[in-house]
Design an enzyme around this catalytic site. Structure first.
Site, PDB file in Angstrom:
ATOM      1  N   LYS A  41      11.089  -8.069   6.177  1.00 51.07           N
ATOM      2  CA  LYS A  41      10.566  -6.900   5.453  1.00 51.07           C
ATOM      3  C   LYS A  41      10.867  -5.634   6.246  1.00 51.07           C
ATOM      4  O   LYS A  41      10.287  -5.431   7.321  1.00 51.07           O
ATOM      5  CB  LYS A  41       9.048  -7.081   5.289  1.00 51.07           C
ATOM      6  CG  LYS A  41       8.433  -6.282   4.178  1.00 51.07           C
ATOM      7  CD  LYS A  41       6.987  -6.727   3.961  1.00 51.07           C
ATOM      8  CE  LYS A  41       6.128  -5.607   3.468  1.00 51.07           C
ATOM      9  NZ  LYS A  41       4.711  -5.842   3.689  1.00 51.07           N
ATOM     10  N   ARG A  90     -11.951  -3.908   4.942  1.00 55.57           N
ATOM     11  CA  ARG A  90     -12.242  -2.745   4.089  1.00 55.57           C
ATOM     12  C   ARG A  90     -13.191  -3.096   2.957  1.00 55.57           C
ATOM     13  O   ARG A  90     -13.993  -2.277   2.528  1.00 55.57           O
ATOM     14  CB  ARG A  90     -10.942  -2.209   3.479  1.00 55.57           C
ATOM     15  CG  ARG A  90     -10.041  -1.538   4.487  1.00 55.57           C
ATOM     16  CD  ARG A  90      -8.680  -1.289   3.916  1.00 55.57           C
ATOM     17  NE  ARG A  90      -8.020  -2.555   3.600  1.00 55.57           N
ATOM     18  CZ  ARG A  90      -6.752  -2.685   3.285  1.00 55.57           C
ATOM     19  NH1 ARG A  90      -5.982  -1.621   3.185  1.00 55.57           N
ATOM     20  NH2 ARG A  90      -6.225  -3.875   3.040  1.00 55.57           N
TER      21      ARG A  90
END
Ligand code: PNS
Length: 158
Positions: A41, A90
């Site tokens: 990636k 989160r």
């Protein structure tokens, strides 16, 4: 020495990441920010650029060190003499995958993972979202450190 690793892609570092790094630096003698080198990636920023930005935004914290790594996180932790990984959470949606990785890492090498709740100010921030918003001209200066905002603006298509 109590040493912890905060791993990630950091493409690029956000204020949410920085909050976790700084809070970790108050809990451990040394914090190593570990940037994954992912051959599969490419990302927006090269690993060198990510390291540069991280070094700049953590320069005022003497017990924070920035490194890159390839391969298994647990192997990196062992080479660094770190027994703990700190991960920001989160929202509940982060938890399933993070729990899987934490359990894998303790099974592989006895590396512990501590989950640190993200500051609610930053709980919606993700590097991917910041890149998308910036690409289309949106203002991300509240979500990333200044150096990152400048580099994102420089990458914006004219
Ligand atoms: O910022 P990211 O992309 O969510 O970070 C993910 C990261 C780098 C923490 C994770 O992909 C990782 O630990 N990769 C290293 C390879 C590894 O150890 N894989 C097994 C995890 S159980």
């Amino acid at each position: 020495m109590r040493r912890a690793v905060t791993p990630g892609s950091f493409d690029p570092v956000t204020k949410g990441h920085l909050d976790i790094i700084v809070r970790s630096s108050r809990l451990f003698d040394e914090v190593i920010v570990a940037v994954l080198v992912n051959q599969a990636k490419a990302g927006m920023f090269s690993v060198e650029e990510r390291l540069d930005m991280l070094r700049e935004v953590t320069a005022e914290y003497p017990n924070v060190r920035i490194e890159s790594f390839q391969g298994l996180l647990v192997d990196f932790c062992r080479t660094q003499g770190a027994g703990v990984v700190v991960k920001g959470i989160r929202a509940v949606s982060d938890f399933d995958y993070e729990l899987q990785m934490a359990q894998m890492n303790i099974g592989l090498a006895g590396i512990e993972t501590l989950f640190m709740p993200t500051n609610p100010l930053y709980s919606f921030i993700a590097s991917s979202l910041v890149k998308e918003v910036s690409k289309w001209g949106g203002d991300v200066s509240a979500h990333v450190p200044d150096v990152v905002a400048r580099r994102l603006a420089a990458r914006r298509p004219q």
